[in-house]
Motif scaffolding. Structure first.
Motif, PDB file in Angstrom:
ATOM      1  N   LYS A  67       9.296 -10.375   4.192  1.00 28.91           N
ATOM      2  CA  LYS A  67       9.754  -9.924   2.871  1.00 28.91           C
ATOM      3  C   LYS A  67      11.228  -9.541   2.868  1.00 28.91           C
ATOM      4  O   LYS A  67      11.725  -9.072   1.847  1.00 28.91           O
ATOM      5  N   GLU A  82       8.467  -6.133  -3.452  1.00 29.57           N
ATOM      6  CA  GLU A  82       7.854  -7.335  -2.864  1.00 29.57           C
ATOM      7  C   GLU A  82       8.876  -8.075  -2.009  1.00 29.57           C
ATOM      8  O   GLU A  82       8.542  -8.966  -1.243  1.00 29.57           O
ATOM      9  N   ASP A 141       8.783   2.305   0.014  1.00 31.47           N
ATOM     10  CA  ASP A 141       7.403   2.012  -0.395  1.00 31.47           C
ATOM     11  C   ASP A 141       7.049   2.661  -1.738  1.00 31.47           C
ATOM     12  O   ASP A 141       6.178   2.174  -2.457  1.00 31.47           O
ATOM     13  N   ARG A 142       7.737   3.735  -2.064  1.00 28.73           N
ATOM     14  CA  ARG A 142       7.487   4.381  -3.368  1.00 28.73           C
ATOM     15  C   ARG A 142       7.821   3.435  -4.524  1.00 28.73           C
ATOM     16  O   ARG A 142       7.356   3.597  -5.640  1.00 28.73           O
ATOM     17  N   TRP A 143       8.680   2.447  -4.234  1.00 25.45           N
ATOM     18  CA  TRP A 143       9.124   1.526  -5.297  1.00 25.45           C
ATOM     19  C   TRP A 143       8.342   0.214  -5.299  1.00 25.45           C
ATOM     20  O   TRP A 143       8.640  -0.682  -6.097  1.00 25.45           O
ATOM     21  N   ASN A 144       7.391   0.087  -4.369  1.00 25.97           N
ATOM     22  CA  ASN A 144       6.564  -1.132  -4.276  1.00 25.97           C
ATOM     23  C   ASN A 144       7.359  -2.431  -4.292  1.00 25.97           C
ATOM     24  O   ASN A 144       7.043  -3.342  -5.070  1.00 25.97           O
ATOM     25  N   ILE A 194      11.329   3.527   5.168  1.00 26.54           N
ATOM     26  CA  ILE A 194      10.080   2.864   4.757  1.00 26.54           C
ATOM     27  C   ILE A 194       9.351   3.720   3.716  1.00 26.54           C
ATOM     28  O   ILE A 194       8.895   3.218   2.685  1.00 26.54           O
ATOM     29  N   GLU A 195       9.255   5.024   4.009  1.00 28.22           N
ATOM     30  CA  GLU A 195       8.540   5.920   3.095  1.00 28.22           C
ATOM     31  C   GLU A 195       9.195   5.907   1.712  1.00 28.22           C
ATOM     32  O   GLU A 195       8.522   5.845   0.685  1.00 28.22           O
ATOM     33  N   HIS A 214       6.749  -3.900   9.350  1.00 23.55           N
ATOM     34  CA  HIS A 214       6.200  -3.329   8.116  1.00 23.55           C
ATOM     35  C   HIS A 214       6.438  -4.260   6.927  1.00 23.55           C
ATOM     36  O   HIS A 214       5.603  -4.378   6.039  1.00 23.55           O
ATOM     37  N   TYR A 215       7.618  -4.889   6.919  1.00 27.44           N
ATOM     38  CA  TYR A 215       7.980  -5.757   5.779  1.00 27.44           C
ATOM     39  C   TYR A 215       8.047  -7.232   6.199  1.00 27.44           C
ATOM     40  O   TYR A 215       8.832  -7.992   5.646  1.00 27.44           O
TER      41      TYR A 215
END
Ligand code: GRF
Length: 214
Positions: free
Chosen positions: A105, A83, A78-81, A74-75, A101-102
């Motif tokens: 998506k 969608e 998430d750096r890549w944003n 996840i960490e 978390h997603y």
């Protein structure tokens, strides 16, 4: 601006290649922002590099449990944003933490006409049962394995004389068409996840869109 999509792989990545090719051909509008793998030897990572897509890898064997591995993934993701997360032969079961978390998506493709045959060894099970139809289904990922709301299925007639291996190849060929199509529908907003259900063009979809192949 096209939808930012991360593709998660563990192996050969023929579905990943189909996404790369569809984007290059202009038939799919997605921004493939990162290809992630839990396996540093996954051939799909080379496909991504060749296409100029950033890659990231975290080995699950370095973690003592699923939860801590998933938190690290996840960490990183998430750096890549992203969608949209596209599971394309990602051979890890996702923890509830990851799924929450997603939520809504994450897409997966499963080589069966869901809800039939969740789990493994689908092609042989279809042959053993004498089914007339087989195929592959793109669905939203929920905590239920292979059980989330279905979006699009590609189906073909089973030849009772073919082997499981031959059937697998035919199913993979249709996956390379239906998966980019389904992801494109989600990326463009025509298909969405809401209240635990798939919505197609603003209506709850009890059944997936079905494409029939020769
Ligand atoms: C596909 O057949 C898909 O149905 C399953 O994993 C396989 C991935 O193959 N979920 P590839 O790595 O894309 O070639």
């Amino acid at each position: 601006m096209s939808c930012r999509a991360a593709i998660l792989i563990s192996g050969s990545g023929t579905n990943l290649q189909a996404f790369i090719d569809a984007v290059a051909a202009g038939s799919l509008e997605l921004d493939l922002c990162v290809v992630f793998s839990n396996n540093p030897n996954a051939f799909g990572l080379q496909r991504a590099e060749k296409a100029g897509i950033p890659t990231a890898c975290i080995e699950h064997g370095d973690f003592s449990d699923r939860e801590s591995f998933d938190r690290a993934v996840i960490e990183e993701l998430d750096r890549w944003n992203p969608e949209l997360l596209i599971l394309a032969g990602f051979m890890r079961i996702l923890s509830p933490t990851f799924v929450k978390h997603y939520e809504g998506k994450v897409l997966n493709i499963h080589p069966a006409l869901l809800p039939k045959y969740p789990g493994l060894n689908t092609h042989q099970r279809v042959l053993d049962a004498g089914d007339k139809w087989h195929g592959s289904t793109v669905h939203f990922v929920t905590e239920e394995l292979d059980g989330g709301p279905r979006i699009l299925a590609g189906r073909l007639r089973v030849d009772p004389n073919e082997t499981a291996e031959e059937l697998l190849h035919r199913v993979q060929t249709i996956e390379h068409q239906v998966y980019p199509e389904a992801a494109g529908l989600v990326g463009s907003g025509r298909v969405a996840f809401n209240d635990g259900q798939a919505w197609i063009d603003g209506k709850v979809a009890d059944e997936p869109i079905v494409r029939t192949f020769p």
